[in-house]
Write an enzyme that holds these catalytic residues in place. Structure first.
Site, mmCIF file in Angstrom:
data_model
loop_
_atom_site.group_PDB
_atom_site.id
_atom_site.type_symbol
_atom_site.label_atom_id
_atom_site.label_comp_id
_atom_site.label_asym_id
_atom_site.label_seq_id
_atom_site.Cartn_x
_atom_site.Cartn_y
_atom_site.Cartn_z
ATOM 1 N N GLU A 19 -90.619 25.529 6.187
ATOM 2 C CA GLU A 19 -89.893 26.424 5.269
ATOM 3 C C GLU A 19 -89.882 25.978 3.808
ATOM 4 O OE1 GLU A 19 -86.003 26.974 6.952
ATOM 5 O OE2 GLU A 19 -86.768 27.989 8.723
ATOM 6 N N ASN B 101 -95.076 25.316 9.004
ATOM 7 C CA ASN B 101 -94.295 26.298 9.759
ATOM 8 C C ASN B 101 -93.330 27.047 8.834
ATOM 9 O OD1 ASN B 101 -93.480 27.240 12.483
ATOM 10 N ND2 ASN B 101 -91.520 26.217 12.054
ATOM 11 N N HIS C 62 -88.837 35.129 13.584
ATOM 12 C CA HIS C 62 -87.447 35.557 13.832
ATOM 13 C C HIS C 62 -87.343 36.964 13.256
ATOM 14 C CE1 HIS C 62 -86.206 31.563 15.037
ATOM 15 N NE2 HIS C 62 -86.668 31.044 13.908
ATOM 16 N N GLU D 25 -91.255 30.269 16.921
ATOM 17 C CA GLU D 25 -89.799 30.380 17.120
ATOM 18 C C GLU D 25 -89.406 31.821 17.427
ATOM 19 O OE1 GLU D 25 -87.536 28.537 13.956
ATOM 20 O OE2 GLU D 25 -88.978 26.907 13.737
ATOM 21 N N ASP E 289 -88.003 35.206 18.299
ATOM 22 C CA ASP E 289 -86.865 35.936 18.882
ATOM 23 C C ASP E 289 -86.750 37.265 18.154
ATOM 24 O OD1 ASP E 289 -85.645 34.912 16.535
ATOM 25 O OD2 ASP E 289 -84.215 33.665 17.630
HETATM 26 C C1 XIL Z 1 -81.714 26.255 14.223
HETATM 27 C C2 XIL Z 1 -81.110 25.897 15.569
HETATM 28 O O1 XIL Z 1 -81.454 26.897 16.503
HETATM 29 C C3 XIL Z 1 -79.605 25.781 15.454
HETATM 30 O O2 XIL Z 1 -79.055 25.262 16.664
HETATM 31 C C4 XIL Z 1 -79.238 24.864 14.292
HETATM 32 O O3 XIL Z 1 -77.823 24.874 14.117
HETATM 33 C C5 XIL Z 1 -79.908 25.298 13.012
HETATM 34 O O4 XIL Z 1 -81.315 25.346 13.214
HETATM 35 N N1 XIL Z 1 -85.793 27.842 11.605
HETATM 36 C C6 XIL Z 1 -86.108 26.630 12.187
HETATM 37 C C7 XIL Z 1 -85.248 26.074 13.268
HETATM 38 O O5 XIL Z 1 -87.163 26.056 11.878
HETATM 39 O O6 XIL Z 1 -85.197 24.667 13.242
HETATM 40 C C8 XIL Z 1 -83.848 26.637 13.198
HETATM 41 O O7 XIL Z 1 -83.121 26.182 14.328
HETATM 42 C C9 XIL Z 1 -83.883 28.148 13.125
HETATM 43 C C10 XIL Z 1 -84.612 28.615 11.892
#
Ligand code: XIL
Length: 297
Positions: free
Chosen positions: A127, A168, A204, A232, A234
């Site tokens: 990020e 990522n 996401h 990741e 969802d």
């Molecule tokens: C999130 C986790 O799911 C949570 O439990 C934590 O509190 C915060 O981080 N992008 C990412 C992940 O790369 O590491 C994040 O995970 C979600 C967004």
């Protein structure tokens, strides 16, 4: 195949889930994870705050627990994440200049060395870009300047030359200003021999996300000579949830260098989001979204 993992494996891909080690003792959680997935990633246990709570003092307990659990079941492990602006330990947040550089490089070496041979890929940097394609003004960017991402990849390569090294990010689900800035960075890295092997697309997204250029975006990165991974995934609840899961899965299947998919959790009840975005409901029942993914694999 009859499970996500075995179906993905038929085309040489993996299908993984993000795991919070605290839930591995819950039978429904552990059984669903072991039965359906063939890869795991630590939801938090391998991040900087968890692995180096004090400068130079590493704590691998959570990550090691997940690695042994996965290895005992023949599952692969992704590494997430070596360097990120979030979830840094308090001691690192205030460092400046060369002190921050040394802390970052020492962290990468310590963690990547420890997990060498145990993780197949690392999200080396997470990020680092904004929506408009500019660099995020994190402490890393402000203190170390533009070169910090390259420094991180070179340090990760020195520590674990065999792991696939990924950049990522989120918001890269179409051909847009952000994904194009990352594309230009990867192209530059490849042309100069900076060690980068893959790009992770967090994905996401919303149930009605516009994915009209999703596959073309994956393909343009693959054409640079890197693997792409959905890292990741969802999708928020709504009428389009199952179809959107299918679209993302189909896109990965259509891109030869898309090596696998990870969903960001096992069950809606432990998701980091509050809009039931995963493949299994709170009782570990398969949702429509699950069937949509399985059909596409
Ligand atoms: C999130 C986790 O799911 C949570 O439990 C934590 O509190 C915060 O981080 N992008 C990412 C992940 O790369 O590491 C994040 O995970 C979600 C967004």
């Amino acid at each position: 195949g009859t499970t996500l993992g075995t179906s993905a494996a038929e085309s040489g891909r993996y299908f993984g889930a993000a795991v919070s080690t605290q839930y591995l003792s819950e039978a429904g959680y552990a059984n669903t994870l072991a039965a359906e997935f063939n890869s795991v990633v630590a939801e938090n246990a391998m991040k900087w705050d968890a692995t180096e709570p004090n400068p130079g003092q590493f704590n691998f307990s959570g990550g090691d627990q997940l690695v042994s659990w996965a290895q005992a079941r023949g599952m692969k492990v992704r590494g997430h994440t070596l360097v990120w602006h979030a979830q840094q330990p308090g001691w690192a947040q205030g460092l400046t200049g060369q002190n921050l550089r040394n802390a970052m490089l020492n962290h990468i070496a310590g963690v990547a060395n420890h997990y060498e041979g145990k993780v197949f890929a690392w999200d080396v940097v997470n990020e680092a870009f904004e929506w408009d394609g500019s660099r995020r003004q994190s402490n890393l960017q402000q203190q170390l300047g533009n070169g910090w991402i390259e420094e991180a990849f070179r340090a990760a390569d020195a520590a674990d030359p065999n792991a696939r090294l990924c950049y990522n990010d989120y918001g890269t689900d179409s051909i847009n200003a952000k994904s194009t800035a990352i594309y230009n960075m990867v192209r530059d890295f490849k042309s100069r021999g900076v060690p980068i092997d893959c790009v992770g697309f967090q994905t996401h997204i919303a149930h009605n996300e516009n994915l009209s250029s999703y596959q073309a975006n994956l393909q343009r990165f693959a054409d640079l000579g890197v693997d792409v991974e959905i890292t990741e995934l969802d999708v928020g609840q709504g009428t389009g949830q199952a179809a959107t899961y299918g679209t993302v899965t189909n896109a990965c299947m259509a891109v030869a260098r898309c090596t696998g998919i990870t969903v960001w959790g096992v069950t809606d009840k432990y998701s980091w989001r509050d809009d039931n975005p995963l493949l299994f409901d709170g009782n570990y029942q398969k949702k429509q979204a699950y069937h949509s993914v399985l059909a596409a694999l």
